[in-house]
Design a protein around this motif. Structure first.
Motif, short mmCIF file in Angstrom:
data_model
loop_
_atom_site.label_atom_id
_atom_site.label_comp_id
_atom_site.label_asym_id
_atom_site.label_seq_id
_atom_site.Cartn_x
_atom_site.Cartn_y
_atom_site.Cartn_z
N ALA A 101 0.83 -1.22 0.00
CA ALA A 101 0.00 0.00 0.00
C ALA A 101 0.86 1.26 0.00
CB ALA A 101 -0.92 0.00 1.22
N GLN A 122 10.87 10.21 -6.50
CA GLN A 122 10.93 11.13 -7.64
C GLN A 122 11.37 12.53 -7.19
OE1 GLN A 122 7.27 12.36 -9.84
NE2 GLN A 122 8.31 11.36 -11.55
N GLY A 145 6.95 -0.85 -0.60
CA GLY A 145 5.84 -1.41 -1.35
C GLY A 145 6.18 -2.12 -2.63
N ASP A 156 6.65 -4.80 -12.09
CA ASP A 156 6.13 -3.49 -12.46
C ASP A 156 6.49 -2.44 -11.40
OD1 ASP A 156 5.06 -4.48 -14.76
OD2 ASP A 156 3.01 -4.65 -14.00
N ASP A 157 6.39 -2.83 -10.14
CA ASP A 157 6.74 -1.91 -9.04
C ASP A 157 8.22 -1.54 -9.12
OD1 ASP A 157 4.17 -2.44 -8.23
OD2 ASP A 157 4.75 -3.69 -6.51
N LEU A 206 7.01 6.18 -4.32
CA LEU A 206 7.40 6.65 -5.65
C LEU A 206 7.48 8.18 -5.67
CD1 LEU A 206 5.23 4.31 -7.91
CD2 LEU A 206 7.73 4.35 -7.77
N ASN A 207 6.54 8.81 -5.00
CA ASN A 207 6.51 10.27 -4.96
C ASN A 207 7.77 10.83 -4.29
OD1 ASN A 207 5.06 12.69 -5.45
ND2 ASN A 207 4.62 12.83 -3.26
N ALA A 238 11.12 6.30 -11.59
CA ALA A 238 10.97 7.49 -10.73
C ALA A 238 12.33 8.11 -10.39
CB ALA A 238 10.21 7.14 -9.46
N LEU A 253 3.46 1.94 -1.89
CA LEU A 253 4.17 2.21 -3.13
C LEU A 253 3.93 3.63 -3.69
CD1 LEU A 253 6.05 1.02 -5.36
CD2 LEU A 253 3.97 0.39 -6.58
N PRO A 254 2.67 4.09 -3.78
CA PRO A 254 2.48 5.43 -4.38
C PRO A 254 3.23 6.53 -3.64
CG PRO A 254 0.39 4.26 -4.21
CD PRO A 254 1.39 3.45 -3.44
N GLN A 255 3.18 6.51 -2.31
CA GLN A 255 3.89 7.52 -1.53
C GLN A 255 5.40 7.40 -1.74
OE1 GLN A 255 1.83 6.26 2.21
NE2 GLN A 255 2.26 8.39 2.76
N ALA A 301 8.85 0.80 -11.92
CA ALA A 301 8.32 2.14 -11.59
C ALA A 301 9.28 2.89 -10.68
CB ALA A 301 6.95 1.99 -10.93
#
Lengths: 223, 275
Positions: free
Chosen positions: B191, B201, B215, B220-221, B197-198, B228, B193-195, B224
């Motif tokens: 869960a 980046q 995450g 694919d992760d 990646l942010n 990033a 992963l999005p944070q 990504a």
């Protein structure tokens, strides 16, 4: 860190908790108190695999103690790792074996029964009648089952005690000075891979890890 | 002689996921570019009395207190094993101040197969205190500074030009109800992963060499994270699963990862970079 696979043959409920029967090769069966990690082979993996304990042995396979996830269905293939940890060690000279699970299912103690009977020990199981009635198979006739209220008397009789009290050991057991062991219920997220410390148990010999040194500890070592 | 960070693979384990030395029989260990130890303090650390594990949808909250027996004990027990590992070792240190950091890193210099130090910064540390700690830890070994997740975007740029060769990310902290209270701990799992990646980046855009984490559970992760801007990726709960990293190595792109080599005193021929 060998991983193997096995089929979950059957699932049933005992007092509201899911119990399973695993098609398990003899050399992969955990002894009483030792554990396995398991996850369904197909589908998205869980964040952490599930901790599994033996709950008995049937001709068809290994009974997995209560706590199977709802997503598991009969017939699925499980990926498994283990057994790991240190389980119960029944003293060969024990003649009066007391199994105490006063607060919940006695399943995780049941694998000790055939061992005790094989060495001609008398066996008494302390267990709430509701959990006893929920067991899928009756206890062997030679095993006496008594309610939790009878625990003090049973302690006077026993020369070996195996306890499973997930909510914490009652004082009656921690103060008992006879030969005994307790299965400590703590999370083991790393499954003995990392010494992560989540399963640390305070003992008279310092901090121990349940996934490596336990989850069964001598009662006299527990601080 | 000071060495650069070199990785034969961008896959790493996060500190705390594989112990002080890896267990025997991990047939996937060779997929890792380096093995990172559990966090090690100068002195023995007992587990937290309120340690906890609380699962939530897509992750876990874990609080352990970073139990460890102290640096001297770890070196006695594990340094010989590190020397024989098939992958380089990065030693993760937690230090209470710059002097302690210096005392600890000195003990690691010259140890066979120890290729880097990862220094964990405590949560809520100020940029000035972080810089002081990083300077204290400066040694012959490349220094990777593990930033508190919540402050990473601020601390990373502030530490550019310091002895830090790269930055990694500590797991974010969170609160969840459990055991009749609000429990605090590190958050791990897909869960995040999005944070993650942010943050990766934003550090990469600021020109910080960054090792991503948080995450990553599949190819694919991983891709990504590298897209990033991560130079490498640390894996956490994935390694506690029954397949370990699985076939994640097959998802590693041929290029676009790794650290630039900057030092003339290399242990590895440049031709080996990124192989």
């Amino acid at each position: 860190m060998h991983t193997w696979t096995a089929r979950l043959i059957e699932i049933w409920e005992e007092n509201g908790a899911r119990v399973g029967l695993l098609e398990c090769p003899a050399d992969h069966r955990p002894s009483a108190g030792r554990c396995l990690l398991g996850a369904a082979r197909e589908g998205p993996p869980p964040v952490l695999p599930h901790l599994l304990f033996p709950g008995g042995l049937l001709p068809e396979g290994l009974v997995l103690a209560p706590g199977l996830p709802l997503s598991w269905q009969p017939g699925i293939e499980l990926a498994l790792r283990g057994p790991f940890g240190s389980g119960f060690h029944l003293p060969p000279k024990a003649r009066h074996v007391l199994l105490a699970a006063p607060q919940h299912s006695p399943r995780r103690l049941l694998p000790l029964i055939p061992l005790a009977l094989a060495q001609r020990s008398e066996v008494t199981l302390v267990c709430h009648p509701d959990f006893l009635a929920a067991l899928s198979h009756p206890l062997p006739p030679l095993v006496e089952a008594i309610p939790p209220e009878a625990l003090p008397e049973a302690l006077d009789w026993a020369d070996y005690l195996a306890a499973d009290c997930p909510a914490g050991l009652p004082h009656l057991l921690t103060e008992w000075r006879g030969s005994g062991q307790a299965l400590i219920s703590v999370p083991m997220p790393c499954g003995n891979l990392a010494d992560c410390g989540a399963c640390a148990v305070n003992t008279r010999g310092g901090w121990k890890l349940a996934c490596k040194d336990g989850p069964v500890f001598d009662l006299r070592d527990l601080a | 002689m000071k060495h650069d960070l070199y990785l034969a693979s961008p896959l790493l384990n996060a500190a705390g996921t594989l112990g002080f030395s890896p267990r025997a029989g991990l047939d996937w260990l060779g997929q890792l570019g380096a093995f990172i130890t559990n966090p090690i303090s100068l002195h023995h650390r007992s587990p937290a009395h309120d340690r906890t594990l609380i699962p939530f949808e897509g992750g876990i909250l874990l609080h352990t207190g970073l139990i460890n027996p102290g640096l001297r004990y770890v070196l006695n027990q594990h340094a010989a094993r590190w020397a024989g590992l098939p992958v380089p070792v990065w030693v993760h240190l937690i230090a209470s101040g710059p002097e302690e950091a210096a005392a600890m890193t000195r003990q690691l210099e010259g140890l066979e197969n120890v290729h880097a130090v990862e220094l964990g910064l405590p949560p809520e540390i100020s940029p000035a205190a972080a810089l002081s700690l990083v300077k204290g830890a400066h040694c012959e070994l490349p220094l990777v500074v593990q930033l508190p997740f919540e402050q990473a975007a601020q601390l990373g740029p502030a530490l550019k030009g310091s002895p830090a060769a790269a930055f990694s990310l500590a797991p974010p902290r969170g609160l969840l109800p459990g055991q009749g209270r609000l429990a605090s701990g590190r958050l791990l799992g897909p869960a995040l992963l999005p944070q993650a990646l942010n943050v990766v980046q934003s550090l990469a855009k600021a020109g910080c060499p960054v090792i991503g984490s948080g995450g990553v559970t599949c190819g694919d992760d991983l891709r990504a994270m590298l897209e990033a801007g991560a130079a490498a990726v640390q894996l956490d709960t994935l390694l506690w699963g029954l397949k370990g990293p699985g076939n994640l190595a097959a998802s590693i792109p041929a290029e676009g990862w790794g650290f630039p080599l900057q030092d003339e005193d290399l242990d590895f021929p440049p031709a080996l970079e990124n192989q």
